[in-house]
Design a protein around this motif. Structure first.
Motif, PDB file in Angstrom:
ATOM      1  N   PRO A 126       0.807  -1.203  -0.209  1.00  0.00           N
ATOM      2  CA  PRO A 126      -0.058   0.125   0.012  1.00  0.00           C
ATOM      3  C   PRO A 126       0.832   1.093  -0.098  1.00  0.00           C
ATOM      4  CG  PRO A 126      -0.064  -1.223   1.992  1.00  0.00           C
ATOM      5  CD  PRO A 126       0.603  -1.929   1.183  1.00  0.00           C
ATOM      6  N   ARG A 127       0.266   2.237  -0.700  1.00  0.00           N
ATOM      7  CA  ARG A 127       0.967   3.753  -0.724  1.00  0.00           C
ATOM      8  C   ARG A 127       2.493   3.526  -1.236  1.00  0.00           C
ATOM      9  NH1 ARG A 127      -2.164   3.524   3.284  1.00  0.00           N
ATOM     10  NH2 ARG A 127      -0.342   2.909   4.842  1.00  0.00           N
ATOM     11  N   LYS A 128       2.821   2.346  -2.083  1.00  0.00           N
ATOM     12  CA  LYS A 128       4.040   2.498  -2.652  1.00  0.00           C
ATOM     13  C   LYS A 128       4.022   2.082  -3.995  1.00  0.00           C
ATOM     14  CE  LYS A 128       6.918   0.550   1.234  1.00  0.00           C
ATOM     15  NZ  LYS A 128       7.139  -0.976   2.205  1.00  0.00           N
ATOM     16  N   PRO A 129       5.087   2.799  -4.888  1.00  0.00           N
ATOM     17  CA  PRO A 129       5.183   2.426  -6.253  1.00  0.00           C
ATOM     18  C   PRO A 129       5.499   0.988  -6.563  1.00  0.00           C
ATOM     19  CG  PRO A 129       6.938   3.998  -5.591  1.00  0.00           C
ATOM     20  CD  PRO A 129       6.068   3.795  -4.419  1.00  0.00           C
ATOM     21  N   GLY A 130       4.863   0.593  -7.606  1.00  0.00           N
ATOM     22  CA  GLY A 130       5.065  -0.859  -7.971  1.00  0.00           C
ATOM     23  C   GLY A 130       6.600  -0.771  -8.597  1.00  0.00           C
ATOM     24  N   ILE A 131       6.846  -2.046  -8.473  1.00  0.00           N
ATOM     25  CA  ILE A 131       8.375  -2.511  -9.007  1.00  0.00           C
ATOM     26  C   ILE A 131       8.120  -2.801 -10.557  1.00  0.00           C
ATOM     27  CG2 ILE A 131      10.328  -3.969  -8.629  1.00  0.00           C
ATOM     28  CD1 ILE A 131       9.301  -4.357  -5.736  1.00  0.00           C
ATOM     29  N   GLU A 132       8.655  -1.813 -11.349  1.00  0.00           N
ATOM     30  CA  GLU A 132       8.794  -2.408 -12.712  1.00  0.00           C
ATOM     31  C   GLU A 132       9.760  -3.254 -13.032  1.00  0.00           C
ATOM     32  OE1 GLU A 132       7.793   0.908 -15.633  1.00  0.00           O
ATOM     33  OE2 GLU A 132       8.155   2.088 -14.067  1.00  0.00           O
ATOM     34  N   ALA A 133       9.564  -4.768 -13.301  1.00  0.00           N
ATOM     35  CA  ALA A 133      10.386  -5.461 -13.482  1.00  0.00           C
ATOM     36  C   ALA A 133      10.995  -5.867 -14.889  1.00  0.00           C
ATOM     37  CB  ALA A 133      10.096  -6.918 -12.790  1.00  0.00           C
ATOM     38  N   LEU A 134       9.816  -5.434 -15.803  1.00  0.00           N
ATOM     39  CA  LEU A 134       9.865  -5.593 -17.074  1.00  0.00           C
ATOM     40  C   LEU A 134       9.176  -4.359 -17.805  1.00  0.00           C
ATOM     41  CD1 LEU A 134       9.186  -9.464 -18.023  1.00  0.00           C
ATOM     42  CD2 LEU A 134      11.281  -8.339 -17.771  1.00  0.00           C
ATOM     43  N   LYS A 135       9.919  -3.521 -18.734  1.00  0.00           N
ATOM     44  CA  LYS A 135       9.463  -2.270 -19.201  1.00  0.00           C
ATOM     45  C   LYS A 135       9.467  -2.140 -20.578  1.00  0.00           C
ATOM     46  CE  LYS A 135      12.065  -0.321 -15.376  1.00  0.00           C
ATOM     47  NZ  LYS A 135      13.538   0.238 -15.244  1.00  0.00           N
ATOM     48  N   GLY A 136       8.725  -3.293 -21.207  1.00  0.00           N
ATOM     49  CA  GLY A 136       8.450  -3.185 -22.540  1.00  0.00           C
ATOM     50  C   GLY A 136       9.363  -4.235 -23.169  1.00  0.00           C
ATOM     51  N   VAL A 137       9.519  -5.349 -23.000  1.00  0.00           N
ATOM     52  CA  VAL A 137      10.452  -6.248 -23.488  1.00  0.00           C
ATOM     53  C   VAL A 137       9.790  -7.066 -24.955  1.00  0.00           C
ATOM     54  CG1 VAL A 137      11.669  -8.543 -23.232  1.00  0.00           C
ATOM     55  CG2 VAL A 137      11.685  -6.870 -21.420  1.00  0.00           C
ATOM     56  N   SER A 138      10.695  -7.196 -25.929  1.00  0.00           N
ATOM     57  CA  SER A 138      10.165  -7.602 -27.356  1.00  0.00           C
ATOM     58  C   SER A 138      11.327  -8.689 -27.666  1.00  0.00           C
ATOM     59  CB  SER A 138       9.740  -6.805 -28.313  1.00  0.00           C
ATOM     60  OG  SER A 138       8.606  -6.017 -27.964  1.00  0.00           O
TER      61      SER A 138
END
Ligand code: ADP
Ligand code: ADP
Length: 228
Positions: free
Chosen positions: A14-26
């Motif tokens: 709660p109230r924390k930014p998510g962890i972006e583990a993959l940012k648009g992988v092709s």
């Protein structure tokens, strides 16, 4: 296998930014390829493999395995692949032969056929003489080869391995490389993750380098090595 614009954000609470583990992988991996996903710890390798093997839900994007969309037809996609996880996860109080036969049985392979396959796979993994030992007594390298043999029991067209040789010494690694080469030569597409450049270099025809959730380079091994 074809991955398009794959994104994964883990919930961090709660109230924390998510962890972006993959940012648009092709990524595209051709049938028959031996492909490495190379990157440092935390780059997103396990996440990517988790999504491809339907253990982790994707946030957006798509993954197709030999034409089958994993989110539309998860069961069909799962039947096409075998997974070798990082951690040893078989019952070490069972014998290798039983581990393989029971695994195949779980996936609907008739028992007689499973016994035939188990012998083939144990021989290829150089474990046939250990078929009736208590698997607890196998060495670390043998346990890992047993996991590869188990994944092959369903005759997958795609074999996925997450850091198959993490923490094992060079002799054991070489033995595993040999097993994987034989499997690939017999026609199975292989994708592995590794943080050892040497491993990718020895085994793979094509690779992608991932860092902080983004593919930073990809292509044939030889061309990439020339640029490093
Ligand atoms: P790896 O290098 O294989 O990712 P890690 O030590 O980073 O190994 O992760 C081990 C396990 O813990 C993996 O299943 C991973 O998905 C999970 N994990 C990693 N980071 C976190 C985190 N911040 N919160 C929850 N689980 C995590
Ligand atoms: P790698 O396998 O390359 O070490 P991972 O896919 O395990 O990388 O991790 C990528 C990022 O996602 C890291 O920042 C890790 O901490 C985070 N992460 C992995 N699994 C989880 C999880 N289950 N929950 C939260 N964060 C995670």
């Amino acid at each position: 296998m074809s991955i398009h614009d794959l994104r994964k954000t883990y919930d961090a609470g709660p109230r924390k930014p998510g962890i972006e583990a993959l940012k648009g992988v092709s990524l595209d991996v051709a049938e028959g390829d031996f492909f490495a996903l190379l990157g440092p710890n935390g780059a997103g390798k396990s996440t990517l493999i988790g999504i491809v093997s339907s253990l982790v839900n994707l946030s957006s994007g798509s993954v197709r395995i030999f034409g089958t969309d994993i989110t539309r037809d998860r069961d069909a996609a799962m039947r096409l692949m075998g997974l070798v996880p990082q951690e040893i996860n078989f019952n070490t109080f069972e014998q290798p032969l039983d581990i393989l036969v029971n695994y195949a049985g779980f996936y609907g392979v008739p028992r007689e056929e499973a016994i035939v396959r188990a012998e083939e796979e144990l021989r290829r993994a150089q474990l046939w003489d250990k078929a009736r030992m208590m698997s607890r007594t196998l060495s670390g390298g043998m346990k890992r080869r047993l996991m590869i043999a188990r994944a092959m029991m369903t005759r997958p067209r795609l074999l996925i391995l997450d850091e198959p040789t993490a923490g094992v010494d060079i002799e054991i690694r070489r033995g595993m490389w040999q097993t994987l080469r034989e499997i690939n030569a017999a026609g199975t597409t292989i994708i592995l993750t590794t943080h050892y450049l040497e491993e990718a270099e020895h085994l793979c025809r094509n690779l992608a380098i991932i860092d902080r959730g983004t593919i930073v380079a990809s292509g044939p091994m030889k061309a990439l090595l020339a640029r490093l």
